[in-house]
Design a protein around this motif. Structure first.
Motif, short mmCIF file in Angstrom:
data_model
loop_
_atom_site.label_atom_id
_atom_site.label_comp_id
_atom_site.label_asym_id
_atom_site.label_seq_id
_atom_site.Cartn_x
_atom_site.Cartn_y
_atom_site.Cartn_z
N VAL A 75 0.84 -1.22 0.09
CA VAL A 75 -0.01 -0.07 -0.02
C VAL A 75 0.81 1.26 -0.05
CG1 VAL A 75 -1.60 1.38 1.24
CG2 VAL A 75 -2.04 -1.20 1.14
N PHE A 76 1.92 1.32 0.88
CA PHE A 76 2.61 2.48 1.23
C PHE A 76 3.73 2.63 -0.02
CE2 PHE A 76 0.52 2.10 5.60
CZ PHE A 76 0.02 3.23 5.34
N VAL A 77 4.25 1.65 -0.44
CA VAL A 77 5.31 1.66 -1.60
C VAL A 77 4.89 1.45 -2.98
CG1 VAL A 77 7.68 0.89 -1.84
CG2 VAL A 77 6.94 1.30 0.21
N GLY A 78 4.10 -0.04 -2.93
CA GLY A 78 3.89 -0.46 -4.15
C GLY A 78 3.04 0.43 -4.93
N VAL A 79 1.85 0.99 -4.35
CA VAL A 79 1.02 1.98 -5.13
C VAL A 79 1.47 3.00 -5.77
CG1 VAL A 79 -1.20 3.28 -4.98
CG2 VAL A 79 -1.15 1.02 -3.90
N PRO A 80 2.33 3.93 -5.03
CA PRO A 80 2.76 5.05 -5.74
C PRO A 80 3.96 4.71 -6.80
CG PRO A 80 2.93 5.32 -3.46
CD PRO A 80 2.33 4.05 -3.66
N LEU A 81 4.73 3.49 -6.55
CA LEU A 81 5.44 3.05 -7.91
C LEU A 81 4.78 2.49 -8.77
CD1 LEU A 81 8.21 1.15 -5.86
CD2 LEU A 81 8.36 3.33 -6.73
N ALA A 111 7.25 -0.93 -23.05
CA ALA A 111 7.48 0.52 -22.36
C ALA A 111 7.19 -0.13 -20.94
CB ALA A 111 6.26 1.33 -22.63
N THR A 112 6.29 -1.12 -20.67
CA THR A 112 6.07 -1.67 -19.41
C THR A 112 7.38 -2.27 -18.91
OG1 THR A 112 3.94 -1.91 -19.50
CG2 THR A 112 4.84 -3.08 -17.83
N LEU A 113 8.08 -3.24 -19.61
CA LEU A 113 9.28 -3.95 -19.60
C LEU A 113 10.55 -2.93 -19.11
CD1 LEU A 113 9.08 -7.05 -21.65
CD2 LEU A 113 8.61 -6.86 -19.19
N VAL A 114 10.57 -1.67 -19.54
CA VAL A 114 11.51 -0.80 -19.52
C VAL A 114 11.12 0.14 -18.06
CG1 VAL A 114 12.77 1.32 -20.04
CG2 VAL A 114 12.35 -0.59 -21.63
N ALA A 115 9.68 0.40 -18.10
CA ALA A 115 9.57 1.34 -16.97
C ALA A 115 9.52 0.87 -15.65
CB ALA A 115 8.15 1.91 -17.26
N VAL A 116 8.83 -0.39 -15.40
CA VAL A 116 8.99 -1.03 -14.10
C VAL A 116 10.31 -1.13 -13.43
CG1 VAL A 116 8.35 -3.28 -12.63
CG2 VAL A 116 6.80 -2.21 -14.38
N PRO A 117 11.33 -1.86 -14.16
CA PRO A 117 12.54 -1.88 -13.23
C PRO A 117 13.23 -0.48 -13.19
CG PRO A 117 12.53 -3.33 -15.27
CD PRO A 117 11.29 -2.68 -15.48
N ALA A 118 13.07 0.54 -14.30
CA ALA A 118 13.45 1.85 -13.88
C ALA A 118 12.95 2.59 -12.79
CB ALA A 118 13.31 2.68 -15.24
N VAL A 120 11.71 1.04 -10.04
CA VAL A 120 12.15 0.25 -8.87
C VAL A 120 13.60 0.61 -8.37
CG1 VAL A 120 12.71 -2.09 -7.91
CG2 VAL A 120 10.46 -1.76 -9.01
N VAL A 121 14.43 0.69 -9.58
CA VAL A 121 15.93 1.09 -9.28
C VAL A 121 15.88 2.60 -8.86
CG1 VAL A 121 17.83 1.69 -10.46
CG2 VAL A 121 16.89 -0.53 -10.81
N GLY A 122 14.96 3.43 -9.45
CA GLY A 122 15.00 4.88 -8.84
C GLY A 122 14.60 4.79 -7.63
N ALA A 123 13.63 4.16 -7.24
CA ALA A 123 13.12 3.95 -5.58
C ALA A 123 14.33 3.64 -4.90
CB ALA A 123 11.91 3.17 -5.54
N PHE A 124 15.10 2.44 -5.16
CA PHE A 124 16.09 2.09 -4.13
C PHE A 124 17.15 3.09 -4.29
CE2 PHE A 124 14.50 -2.15 -4.93
CZ PHE A 124 14.54 -2.57 -3.45
N VAL A 125 17.53 4.07 -5.54
CA VAL A 125 18.72 5.13 -5.43
C VAL A 125 18.03 6.16 -4.49
CG1 VAL A 125 19.58 6.87 -6.68
CG2 VAL A 125 19.47 4.29 -7.54
N LEU A 126 17.00 6.52 -4.49
CA LEU A 126 16.29 7.49 -3.64
C LEU A 126 16.16 7.14 -2.12
CD1 LEU A 126 13.39 9.12 -5.86
CD2 LEU A 126 15.68 10.11 -5.42
#
Length: 132
Positions: A75-81, A111-118, A120-126
């Protein structure tokens, strides 16, 4: 012989682009919904109670059971991502279709196969940069 007015026609006027954008959107949402359904199924397989006898809940040294923790994370991480990833994938998919590089379904999938990993990686970096 009756003449059809082009103004009243329901056919796309620009080579099918409005319909293509709708197909890309449907494909992107479909892939994200499939991923969300997989996450929910996985979360439902987790134990509903702590196995080591630790008190359940939040606060005062207690921890939520694995199933509740997975749902809180969703809910708190998945929905915004998912929302961010959907916007990115929609923009990429629409760009691919407008450039006539591929079909709408493949554009949405790629586009989905590129956007989802990007995303997730962006969230880990932040998260690593202590932005959250």
């Amino acid at each position: 012989m009756a003449m059809k007015s082009r103004a009243l026609s329901t056919a796309p006027q620009h080579g099918g682009r409005p319909r293509s954008a709708a197909i890309v959107l449907g494909t992107v949402i479909g892939w994200h919904a499939a991923a969300a359904a997989g996450y929910v199924i996985w979360a439902l397989t987790l134990p509903a109670h702590n196995s080591d006898g630790v008190c359940e809940g939040l606060g005062w040294g207690c921890t939520p059971p694995p199933r509740d923790g997975a749902f809180l994370l969703g809910v708190f991480v998945g929905v915004p991502l998912v929302m961010i990833s959907t916007v990115i994938a929609m923009a990429m998919g629409t760009w691919l279709v407008l450039r006539r590089r591929t079909t709408p379904v493949w554009a949405g999938t790629a586009a989905t196969l590129v956007a989802v990993p990007a995303t997730v990686v962006g969230a880990f970096v932040l998260y690593g940069a202590n932005v959250f």
